[in-house]
Design a protein around this motif. Structure first.
Motif, PDB file in Angstrom:
ATOM      1  N   GLN A  28       8.096   8.226  -0.200  1.00 57.80           N
ATOM      2  CA  GLN A  28       7.527   6.685  -0.437  1.00 57.80           C
ATOM      3  C   GLN A  28       6.154   6.728  -0.495  1.00 57.80           C
ATOM      4  O   GLN A  28       5.346   6.102   0.697  1.00 57.80           O
ATOM      5  CB  GLN A  28       8.908   5.669  -0.383  1.00 57.80           C
ATOM      6  N   ALA A  29       5.465   6.113  -1.513  1.00 56.92           N
ATOM      7  CA  ALA A  29       4.600   5.095  -1.520  1.00 56.92           C
ATOM      8  C   ALA A  29       4.562   3.741  -1.893  1.00 56.92           C
ATOM      9  O   ALA A  29       4.508   3.541  -3.107  1.00 56.92           O
ATOM     10  CB  ALA A  29       3.133   5.866  -2.425  1.00 56.92           C
ATOM     11  N   PRO A  30       4.947   2.866  -1.126  1.00 56.18           N
ATOM     12  CA  PRO A  30       4.994   1.384  -1.377  1.00 56.18           C
ATOM     13  C   PRO A  30       3.611   1.361  -2.409  1.00 56.18           C
ATOM     14  O   PRO A  30       2.206   1.209  -2.676  1.00 56.18           O
ATOM     15  CB  PRO A  30       5.283   0.891  -0.675  1.00 56.18           C
ATOM     16  N   LEU A  31       3.773  -0.335  -4.065  1.00 53.55           N
ATOM     17  CA  LEU A  31       3.048  -0.623  -4.052  1.00 53.55           C
ATOM     18  C   LEU A  31       2.724  -1.060  -3.559  1.00 53.55           C
ATOM     19  O   LEU A  31       3.016  -2.086  -1.964  1.00 53.55           O
ATOM     20  CB  LEU A  31       3.324  -1.716  -5.352  1.00 53.55           C
ATOM     21  N   ASP A  32       0.780  -1.018  -3.284  1.00 50.48           N
ATOM     22  CA  ASP A  32      -0.190  -2.619  -2.953  1.00 50.48           C
ATOM     23  C   ASP A  32       0.031  -3.665  -3.378  1.00 50.48           C
ATOM     24  O   ASP A  32      -0.306  -4.684  -2.466  1.00 50.48           O
ATOM     25  CB  ASP A  32      -1.820  -1.954  -3.675  1.00 50.48           C
ATOM     26  N   THR A  33       0.244  -3.963  -4.567  1.00 55.25           N
ATOM     27  CA  THR A  33       0.847  -5.277  -5.344  1.00 55.25           C
ATOM     28  C   THR A  33       2.136  -6.227  -4.544  1.00 55.25           C
ATOM     29  O   THR A  33       2.858  -6.966  -5.024  1.00 55.25           O
ATOM     30  CB  THR A  33       0.747  -5.709  -6.822  1.00 55.25           C
ATOM     31  N   ARG A  34       3.380  -5.702  -3.654  1.00 54.11           N
ATOM     32  CA  ARG A  34       4.654  -5.188  -3.438  1.00 54.11           C
ATOM     33  C   ARG A  34       4.346  -6.923  -2.184  1.00 54.11           C
ATOM     34  O   ARG A  34       2.925  -6.691  -1.781  1.00 54.11           O
ATOM     35  CB  ARG A  34       5.191  -4.561  -2.785  1.00 54.11           C
ATOM     36  N   GLN A  35       5.494  -7.538  -2.179  1.00 55.21           N
ATOM     37  CA  GLN A  35       5.147  -9.492  -2.492  1.00 55.21           C
ATOM     38  C   GLN A  35       5.355  -8.420  -0.493  1.00 55.21           C
ATOM     39  O   GLN A  35       5.985  -7.981   0.028  1.00 55.21           O
ATOM     40  CB  GLN A  35       6.436  -9.814  -1.849  1.00 55.21           C
ATOM     41  N   GLN A  36       5.275  -9.897   0.577  1.00 59.32           N
ATOM     42  CA  GLN A  36       5.097  -9.851   1.900  1.00 59.32           C
ATOM     43  C   GLN A  36       6.461  -9.028   2.068  1.00 59.32           C
ATOM     44  O   GLN A  36       7.571 -10.474   1.732  1.00 59.32           O
ATOM     45  CB  GLN A  36       4.771 -10.847   2.706  1.00 59.32           C
ATOM     46  N   GLY A  37       6.646  -8.764   3.547  1.00 60.59           N
ATOM     47  CA  GLY A  37       8.101  -7.541   3.772  1.00 60.59           C
ATOM     48  C   GLY A  37       9.045  -7.372   2.845  1.00 60.59           C
ATOM     49  O   GLY A  37      10.054  -6.568   3.356  1.00 60.59           O
ATOM     50  N   GLU A  38       8.264  -6.850   1.556  1.00 59.61           N
ATOM     51  CA  GLU A  38       8.940  -5.688   0.835  1.00 59.61           C
ATOM     52  C   GLU A  38       8.985  -4.404   1.418  1.00 59.61           C
ATOM     53  O   GLU A  38       7.496  -3.971   1.375  1.00 59.61           O
ATOM     54  CB  GLU A  38       8.439  -5.983  -0.782  1.00 59.61           C
ATOM     55  N   TRP A  39       9.496  -3.486   0.792  1.00 62.16           N
ATOM     56  CA  TRP A  39       8.804  -1.641   0.846  1.00 62.16           C
ATOM     57  C   TRP A  39       8.825  -1.469  -0.694  1.00 62.16           C
ATOM     58  O   TRP A  39       8.729  -1.190  -1.156  1.00 62.16           O
ATOM     59  CB  TRP A  39      10.109  -1.659   2.060  1.00 62.16           C
ATOM     60  N   TRP A  40       9.732  -1.310  -1.412  1.00 63.99           N
ATOM     61  CA  TRP A  40      10.229  -1.673  -3.089  1.00 63.99           C
ATOM     62  C   TRP A  40       9.641  -2.696  -3.375  1.00 63.99           C
ATOM     63  O   TRP A  40      10.292  -4.030  -2.459  1.00 63.99           O
ATOM     64  CB  TRP A  40      11.562  -1.225  -3.341  1.00 63.99           C
ATOM     65  N   ALA A  41       9.488  -2.998  -4.649  1.00 60.36           N
ATOM     66  CA  ALA A  41       8.807  -3.982  -5.056  1.00 60.36           C
ATOM     67  C   ALA A  41       9.668  -4.890  -5.597  1.00 60.36           C
ATOM     68  O   ALA A  41      10.014  -3.442  -6.532  1.00 60.36           O
ATOM     69  CB  ALA A  41       7.419  -3.643  -5.745  1.00 60.36           C
ATOM     70  N   MET A  42       9.852  -5.601  -5.920  1.00 62.21           N
ATOM     71  CA  MET A  42      10.898  -6.191  -6.324  1.00 62.21           C
ATOM     72  C   MET A  42      10.721  -6.699  -8.466  1.00 62.21           C
ATOM     73  O   MET A  42       9.234  -7.193  -8.033  1.00 62.21           O
ATOM     74  CB  MET A  42      11.723  -7.618  -5.591  1.00 62.21           C
ATOM     75  N   MET A  43      11.674  -6.850  -8.798  1.00 61.91           N
ATOM     76  CA  MET A  43      11.566  -7.134 -10.028  1.00 61.91           C
ATOM     77  C   MET A  43      12.006  -8.137 -10.695  1.00 61.91           C
ATOM     78  O   MET A  43      13.160  -8.402 -10.465  1.00 61.91           O
ATOM     79  CB  MET A  43      11.789  -5.653 -11.207  1.00 61.91           C
TER      80      MET A  43
END
Length: 109
Positions: free
Chosen positions: A87-102
């Motif tokens: 996996q390659a997490p998004l740079d814009t994800r929230q603090q503490g997220e791996w998958w960025a929640m939508m």
């Protein structure tokens, strides 16, 4: 019930590995997901962008406790040891997220 959507990248050289892993998800992981009140879990892949979109329905009453239970499970940690390197997490994800929640913006029953 809560509907959850999330997004993450998948490394281009790991797409086949990720597909292979998810073509035969371990029975212990499937049982753990159900035990943590998750149903209708689906992961979609968008190529050539190599984005994964995950969707699931949460049917429990304590989401944080269920997610902590899942994260602490040794078999799940082993499963993640295979999935996370893909996996390659998004740079814009929230603090503490791996998958960025939508944010859900539309649903039709």
């Amino acid at each position: 019930m809560q509907r959850m959507g999330m997004v993450i990248g998948v490394k281009p050289d790991m797409v086949d590995t990720y597909k292979r892993l998810h073509a035969a998800v371990w029975p212990e992981i499937l049982a753990l997901l159900a035990d943590c009140n998750i149903a209708n879990y689906t992961i979609f892949l968008r190529e050539p962008e190599n984005l994964l979109f995950g969707y699931y329905e949460y049917h429990g009453s304590d989401y944080e406790a269920d997610m902590a239970k899942m994260a602490a499970n040794p078999k799940n940690q082993e499963w993640w040891s295979f999935c996370i390197p893909c996996q390659a997490p998004l740079d814009t994800r929230q603090q503490g997220e791996w998958w960025a929640m939508m944010e859900p913006v539309f649903h039709m029953d």
